[in-house]
Structure formats: C-alpha cells, structure tokens
Design an enzyme around this catalytic site. Structure first.
Site, PDB file in Angstrom:
ATOM      1  CG  ASP A  61      19.814  -2.957   7.208  1.00 24.68           C
ATOM      2  OD1 ASP A  61      20.509  -1.888   6.858  1.00 24.68           O
ATOM      3  OD2 ASP A  61      18.900  -2.902   7.835  1.00 24.68           O
ATOM      4  CD  GLU A  95      14.667  13.882  13.339  1.00 25.79           C
ATOM      5  OE1 GLU A  95      13.996  13.272  12.458  1.00 25.79           O
ATOM      6  OE2 GLU A  95      15.912  14.038  13.239  1.00 25.79           O
ATOM      7  CB  SER A  98      11.350  11.706  10.107  1.00 28.68           C
ATOM      8  OG  SER A  98      12.009  10.747   9.751  1.00 28.68           O
ATOM      9  CG  HIS A 100      15.371   7.017  10.030  1.00 31.85           C
ATOM     10  ND1 HIS A 100      16.424   6.679  11.185  1.00 31.85           N
ATOM     11  CD2 HIS A 100      16.087   6.630   8.968  1.00 31.85           C
ATOM     12  CE1 HIS A 100      17.717   6.021  10.635  1.00 31.85           C
ATOM     13  NE2 HIS A 100      17.266   5.982   9.358  1.00 31.85           N
ATOM     14  N   GLY A 128      19.530  10.286   2.443  1.00 29.25           N
ATOM     15  CA  GLY A 128      21.042  10.318   2.653  1.00 29.25           C
ATOM     16  C   GLY A 128      21.423  11.528   3.308  1.00 29.25           C
ATOM     17  CB  ILE A 140      14.040  23.738  11.559  1.00 31.71           C
ATOM     18  CG1 ILE A 140      13.075  24.598  12.221  1.00 31.71           C
ATOM     19  CG2 ILE A 140      14.882  22.889  12.432  1.00 31.71           C
ATOM     20  CD1 ILE A 140      13.726  25.554  12.991  1.00 31.71           C
ATOM     21  CG  ASP A 262      14.979  -4.270   9.336  1.00 36.19           C
ATOM     22  OD1 ASP A 262      15.803  -3.763   8.771  1.00 36.19           O
ATOM     23  OD2 ASP A 262      14.430  -4.166  10.403  1.00 36.19           O
ATOM     24  CG  ASP A 266      17.214  -3.296   4.128  1.00 34.70           C
ATOM     25  OD1 ASP A 266      18.191  -2.443   3.635  1.00 34.70           O
ATOM     26  OD2 ASP A 266      17.031  -3.302   5.349  1.00 34.70           O
ATOM     27  CB  CYS A 445       1.913 -10.023  14.668  1.00 35.78           C
ATOM     28  SG  CYS A 445       1.650 -11.123  13.210  1.00 35.78           S
TER      29      CYS A 445
END
Length: 500
Positions: A61, A95, A98, A100, A128, A140, A262, A266, A445
């Site tokens: 990844d 954003e 989100s 991400h 996607g 927006i 990670d 995944d 951690c």
C-alpha cells in the site's frame, strides 16, 4: 535365544523413539518467532512464519506504508476569482470533516496560515472520488478529476496543470463551489527514507514488488519509477483492494502474495493475501486482520521477516534430515542387520544414549536461529533523508506558493524539527509544554498520541516513545484540560503537564 531377541527388541524401540522428529519443527518455529519479536516483528502463528518463505509477490500500500502517511501541501493554485486564502478556506472547511491524511494536510496548512475554517453541513463522502458539503448555504465539492467530471465542473487553467503536478509524484485535489471551479491544491507525501532500500532488497530476494494506491496513474507512475517498483495498480477504490489481491493470486497457480498495509481499507486485502503484514503505527483493524505486525513501521522489516522465514524453514529441513538419517541408519543396526555379517549388535544402553544425542543435536541446531541477523541493506543516513524527502518538497513549495523568506524558513524549520524529534520553535510561539504519558508501548501508540494532539487546532506535537513524553507547542495557549482529554481519548493516561 530369548535374551538376544529381547535385547535387540529393546534397542530397536529405543532407537525408533521419535523425540528428534517431534522436536525438529516446533523448536525451530519457537526460536524463529522469538527472534522475530526481538527484531520488532510480531508473528501471530506458525503458519504465518512458514508461509512467508513461499511468497513470490509483495503488494505494498502507498500511503503510510511506502510513504510517511503525513502529506504536506506543496501548491495552492486558485482559479479566476479566487485568492489562495479564499481557496484554502473553502478546502479546509470541507476537508475538516474528512479523516483522510490528505484532508488533514489541507486543514493543517490552513491552521498554519491562520485561516478561519467555517462549519460545514450535509457532509457526504463519495468513495474513490471525494467529498461534498454545504458551507454558508453554498454547495461545495472536493476531490479528484473524476469528481469534477461527474459534477460537470470544467477545470480552468490555474498556472500549472494537474498532469504536471502528478508527474512530480503529487496528489492533486480539485475544489468547486456551486458548480464553478475554485482551484486545486497539490499534496505530496514524503517517501520513507528506508523504502527504496527495502524494495531493492526485496528484488534481490527474487520477489516481485507491486504498489497498490488510489492515486491517479500519473502520480503512481512517478513514485514507481523513483523506487524502481516492478508494477503499479493505481486508481483503486478502497473496497477493490481485496479484488486486486485475488487477481494477482489467480495469475498463475501456486503464486503466493503478501500484502503490506496500515489502513482500515487495507484490512480485507490483508485477510485475502496468503500472508498479511500490518504496519505497527496503522489502525487497530489492520493489525487485527494481519498475520504479522511490524512494530517499527519500517519496510526493511518486511525483508527481515522474509529472511527469517527462509532461515527457519531451512533449519527445519536440516533438523528433519538428521532426525530421519539417524533412524534410517541406526534402526537396521539395532535390529541386528550386521550381526550375521560381522557379529555386531547394538547395546540398548548405547541406543538410548544415541537417541538422547539426536534430540540434543536437533535442539542445538534450532537454537542457532538465535544468532540470526537481518541481511545488510544500504539504509540512507540522516542527512540523506532530508535531501531526498522533505527538502525536495519544500523547494517545490517555495516556488509554487511564493511565500516570503521568513514564512518559508519557518515551515522548513518545522518540518526538520519533526524529523529530528525536536519541538517546534518560533518567534510567535506562545505555548510549549511537556506531557508525561503512561501506557505508550510501541510506534503504534506513539502514532495515536501524536495524531490526537495534532488534531487540536494550532497545536504541534512531538512524541518521544522512550521517554514516555510529548512536547507540544503552538502560537496560542491551549489549556491542560484539552491536552489531557485528547490523550485520554486516544486511550492513554496523562501523568503530568508542565510548561518548558
């Protein structure tokens, strides 16, 4: 005579005792897993350790595995009618909702520039493609080029093309307001200093390397060429990663695939792969789904794990050979095969001693794995880390953002201080505190605490795992209650907080 027959029978029974055969595999596996743990590689089962030596393809990844997983904004390119500040306000406001890593980079940049982030409603994630929300009663959208095309938004010329930015290995985020293009923001994720050496070592081991990413093909190809990866699979939706693993496994019979990742998305791919390997600083879901966990979040440990698996299997085969060789050789002798020819008969006491020595020899051979050392790889030095990663991004950022020398120097200092685990320093620093934290055991951690503290607006944090502490700083004072709550929400206990 009866005494002769009894003596021969006892000798055969003693010699045929399968102790050595029973010890050959489990002792080697036990020592191998222990040696893996000593190198920061947690192997959950014997099947995982055994299966790793059969791997022919390693799927990696990109975000958080090959790269640091902490992207930085390098270019802010507004469309006609927008300024950099206005575009960044729009982008950060949408954003913020989100989770991400790319979104976090945009929000972090807005905080650094003191941008006023507005509240958004009706937030929606389009897998996607991107995200959409309503800000000040205006619709927006933000995301990739496909997101713009799906919403009939025409991308204007902003001074640099998205293709040009993608060719530099950057991810381009497009934004639009009420159907009108607002501009684009380029984000780059620094490649981990050891990734190139690790991938080169995998190829030396005869493994095929594949990079799996949701980035567009042009950006993915730029990273592939930089790291000499064999194959890239780009523009993969989160839910399609598992399908791509199945495709690779089906390419030819007997092909074994390992997946290294990670993130939450995944996890299905980690489960589908013949061996799933999770980065220690990744999500709990990925760690639970994986067969092997790398505590140091370093791709060189993938190479170490494969080398350890091969060494363990080689040791097991040696043990089994000597165990079988011992039985095949001495059982006929104990049965009296040489008595007729040479009058030789094996004394049962000698047989018992030989049986014990065979077990000792097998265990001793397995214990040789304790001296296993990872193969030598050319790991870049600290100076090279800066030159190949952050400095390249910073040079591009200076040109594209056209900031003043003072602002650029400050950002570079922030990047370098985090690289060297030093607190951020600056003229406008109003807060600098040291937090002693109980419960941090590994890089996973450390990553959780760092992420929790940096989620507080205006706060930068550097966590020292060995000292069990975090140093936080910022341009504005943040209360101890807020800092304590952030750490507690991450699952750890604050012992003390003091100003430094």
């Amino acid at each position: 005579a009866f005494s002769f027959a009894l003596s021969v029978s006892i000798a055969v029974l003693v010699i045929a005792c399968p102790c050595a055969l029973g010890l050959a595999t489990p002792v080697a596996i036990m020592v191998g897993t222990g040696r893996g743990a000593a190198n920061g590689i947690l192997i959950k089962s014997a099947d995982s350790l055994e299966g790793l030596h059969k791997i022919s393809t390693v799927v990696l990844d990109k975000t958080g595995t090959i790269t640091e997983g902490k992207p930085v904004v390098t270019d802010i390119l507004p469309a006609d009618g927008y300024t950099e500040a206005k575009l960044l306000t729009l982008a950060a406001s949408i954003e913020l909702l989100s989770g991400h890593p790319l979104a976090e980079a945009v929000v972090r940049k807005a905080n650094e520039k003191g941008i006023d982030i507005k509240s958004a409603d009706q937030f929606q994630l389009i897998p996607g493609q991107g995200i959409r929300a309503v800000i000040d009663q205006a619709h927006i959208i933000g995301g990739n080029l496909k997101m713009m095309q799906e919403n009939a938004v025409t991308c204007q010329n902003t001074g640099r093309s998205a293709e040009e930015l993608s060719a530099e290995g950057k991810t381009v985020l497009h934004f639009a307001k009420e159907g009108k293009y607002a501009g684009m923001i380029a984000v780059a994720d620094q490649i981990k200093p050891t990734s190139k050496a690790a991938i080169a070592a995998m190829k030396e081991l005869g493994l095929e390397t594949v990079m799996l990413t949701g980035d567009n093909l042009r950006t993915a190809e730029a990273i592939r060429k930089k790291l000499s990866i064999d194959k890239v699979i780009a523009q993969v939706l989160p839910e399609d990663k598992e399908r791509e693993i199945r495709k690779l496994q089906a390419e030819n019979t007997g092909k074994k695939v390992a997946m290294v990742g990670d993130g939450i998305n995944d996890a299905p791919a980690l489960m589908r792969a013949d061996v799933g390997i999770a980065i220690g600083a990744g999500t709990d879901v990925a760690i639970d789904a994986a067969d092997i966990v790398l505590m140091k979040s370093d791709l060189t440990d993938v190479v170490t794990a494969i080398e350890l698996s091969r060494a363990t299997m080689r040791n097991i085969k040696q043990n089994l050979f000597w165990a079988f060789f011992y039985n095949i050789t001495l059982i006929p002798l104990a049965a009296g095969a040489l008595y007729v020819l040479a009058g030789l008969k094996l004394n049962p006491m000698i047989g018992a001693a030989a049986m014990g020595m065979s077990s000792v020899s097998v265990v001793s051979n397995a214990l040789r794995l304790r001296f296993f050392k990872p193969g030598k790889m050319k790991i870049p030095q600290q100076e090279e880390k800066k030159a190949t990663g952050e400095e390249a991004i910073q040079k591009t950022a200076k040109k594209s953002e056209k900031e003043t020398d003072k602002e650029t120097d400050k950002e570079t200092m922030q990047e370098n201080s985090s690289q060297n685990n030093e607190p951020i320093k600056g003229d406008d620093q109003a807060m600098k505190k040291e937090i002693i934290i109980e419960g941090m055991m590994c890089d996973h951690c450390k990553g959780r605490v760092e992420k929790a503290l940096q989620a507080i607006p205006g706060v930068q944090a550097v966590v020292d795992l060995d000292a069990k502490k975090a140093v936080v700083s910022g341009s504005e004072e943040t209360s101890e209650e807020i800092l304590s709550k952030a750490v507690a929400d991450a699952g750890y206990e604050v012992i003390s907080i003091q100003s430094v």
